[in-house]
Design an enzyme around this catalytic site. Structure first.
Site, PDB file in Angstrom:
ATOM      1  N   ASP A  67      14.407   8.605  50.634  1.00 48.62           N
ATOM      2  CA  ASP A  67      14.982   8.958  51.929  1.00 48.62           C
ATOM      3  C   ASP A  67      15.170  10.498  52.363  1.00 48.62           C
ATOM      4  O   ASP A  67      14.956  11.073  51.633  1.00 48.62           O
ATOM      5  CB  ASP A  67      16.480   8.168  52.379  1.00 48.62           C
ATOM      6  CG  ASP A  67      17.266   8.062  51.161  1.00 48.62           C
ATOM      7  OD1 ASP A  67      17.199   9.341  50.267  1.00 48.62           O
ATOM      8  OD2 ASP A  67      18.332   7.611  51.071  1.00 48.62           O
ATOM      9  N   ASN A 136      29.548   1.280  50.384  1.00 48.13           N
ATOM     10  CA  ASN A 136      29.668   0.308  51.336  1.00 48.13           C
ATOM     11  C   ASN A 136      28.486  -0.700  51.008  1.00 48.13           C
ATOM     12  O   ASN A 136      27.952  -1.411  51.803  1.00 48.13           O
ATOM     13  CB  ASN A 136      29.260   0.752  52.720  1.00 48.13           C
ATOM     14  CG  ASN A 136      28.143   1.440  53.159  1.00 48.13           C
ATOM     15  OD1 ASN A 136      27.215   1.553  52.031  1.00 48.13           O
ATOM     16  ND2 ASN A 136      27.968   2.045  53.964  1.00 48.13           N
ATOM     17  N   HIS A 138      25.236   0.412  50.483  1.00 43.15           N
ATOM     18  CA  HIS A 138      23.824   0.677  50.725  1.00 43.15           C
ATOM     19  C   HIS A 138      22.852   1.185  49.606  1.00 43.15           C
ATOM     20  O   HIS A 138      23.324   1.733  48.690  1.00 43.15           O
ATOM     21  CB  HIS A 138      23.909   1.732  52.153  1.00 43.15           C
ATOM     22  CG  HIS A 138      24.444   3.392  51.506  1.00 43.15           C
ATOM     23  ND1 HIS A 138      24.613   4.182  52.360  1.00 43.15           N
ATOM     24  CD2 HIS A 138      24.253   3.886  50.248  1.00 43.15           C
ATOM     25  CE1 HIS A 138      25.069   5.257  51.756  1.00 43.15           C
ATOM     26  NE2 HIS A 138      24.874   5.118  50.522  1.00 43.15           N
ATOM     27  N   GLU A 143      22.004   0.713  55.587  1.00 43.37           N
ATOM     28  CA  GLU A 143      23.500   0.601  55.778  1.00 43.37           C
ATOM     29  C   GLU A 143      23.554  -0.997  55.812  1.00 43.37           C
ATOM     30  O   GLU A 143      22.842  -1.894  56.426  1.00 43.37           O
ATOM     31  CB  GLU A 143      24.046   1.339  56.800  1.00 43.37           C
ATOM     32  CG  GLU A 143      23.756   2.733  56.736  1.00 43.37           C
ATOM     33  CD  GLU A 143      24.816   3.608  55.942  1.00 43.37           C
ATOM     34  OE1 GLU A 143      25.075   2.974  55.001  1.00 43.37           O
ATOM     35  OE2 GLU A 143      25.106   4.822  56.196  1.00 43.37           O
TER      36      GLU A 143
HETATM   37  P1  PGA Z   1      25.926   9.318  45.118  1.00 45.15           P
HETATM   38  O1  PGA Z   1      25.398   8.489  46.317  1.00 45.15           O
HETATM   39  O2  PGA Z   1      25.025   9.255  43.917  1.00 45.15           O
HETATM   40  O3  PGA Z   1      26.282  10.813  45.576  1.00 45.15           O
HETATM   41  O4  PGA Z   1      27.292   8.470  44.921  1.00 45.15           O
HETATM   42  C1  PGA Z   1      24.926   7.270  45.996  1.00 45.15           C
HETATM   43  C2  PGA Z   1      24.490   6.654  47.365  1.00 45.15           C
HETATM   44  O5  PGA Z   1      24.956   6.926  48.632  1.00 45.15           O
HETATM   45  O6  PGA Z   1      23.399   5.937  47.624  1.00 45.15           O
END
Ligand code: PGA
Length: 240
Positions: A67, A136, A138, A143
């Protein structure tokens, strides 16, 4: 799902690095899907160290990132293009033709999403996709509520994600509220998926991913239906 429980973040990074290098050396033209955020930093650090020791080469590999924020130039320090160059690509033997990140500054964003999706198809799909997970649920920037068959698209970030990711920006106001992300269907086309989960703050997400109902309200739950998924999670994520 194969579940690998490790002691801590360092051991998680060691394990995923071993697996990554195994696929890098075993496959003729490996196609990797990469993630950003805090979780895969240890993997990239180890890959650079191994490369510097002259042990591995990336000249035959192709990379796709999950992304990118919309509106950030690739030289913006909070863009994922910048993150990838800074953490990995600038330090290993890859050319710009081997690396792909959605262009969040494209004039025609819909066209950019279709182009990205086609590039992945043309590469005969991703051999190994590295995933993190949001609190959450995602995956990428998909999302809760995203259809399981979604393809690469422009998406709105939730307030929760904006808040969590504001640590990578000077202020919360600077965080874009839109991004381009590989879809859940795109991710599920990967031949192999490794999800990394570290830290106590991810323990609820880990439980829901492994044991929860498969529901679009918790995107990572779809991984239960993929035939080649490994979850590498540390003791803190297991709530210990
Ligand atoms: P993080 O993010 O590795 O910074 O916890 C993971 C994500 O949001 O997919």
């Amino acid at each position: 799902m194969k579940i690998v429980k490790v002691k801590d973040y360092e051991e998680m990074s060691d394990k995923v690095c071993e697996l990554f290098i195994d696929r890098l050396t075993a496959l003729k033209n490996p196609v990797f899907g990469l993630a950003t955020g805090s979780t895969p930093k240890g993997l990239y650090k180890r890959l650079v160290q191994r490369y510097n020791k002259g042990k591995i080469s990336f000249d035959h590999a192709t990379f796709f990132n999950l992304d990118e924020y919309i509106g950030l130039d690739q030289n913006h320090p909070s863009s994922y293009a910048y993150y990838m160059k800074n953490k990995l690509y600038n330090h290993i033997n890859v050319s710009s033709e081997q690396i792909h990140i959605p262009n969040g500054k494209a004039k025609d964003l819909k066209k950019e999403c279709d182009r990205y999706e086609q590039l992945i198809r043309d590469a005969n799909y991703i051999d190994l996709q590295i995933l993190g997970i949001g609190i959450n649920g995602h995956i990428g920037f998909n999302e809760p509520g995203t259809p399981f068959d979604s393809r690469t698209d422009v998406v709105q970030l939730t307030n929760s994600t904006i808040k969590v990711n504001s640590r990578f920006f000077n202020s919360i106001e600077e965080v874009p509220n839109e991004a381009i992300t590989m879809g859940i269907g795109t991710i599920m086309d990967s031949k192999e998926i490794v999800m990394l989960i570290s830290g106590e703050h991810k323990s609820k997400a880990l439980q829901q991913t492994i044991y929860g109902e498969v529901t679009e309200n918790f995107p990572a739950s779809i991984l239960q239906t993929h035939e080649n998924v490994t979850i590498i999670a540390d003791a803190a994520a297991f709530g210990e």
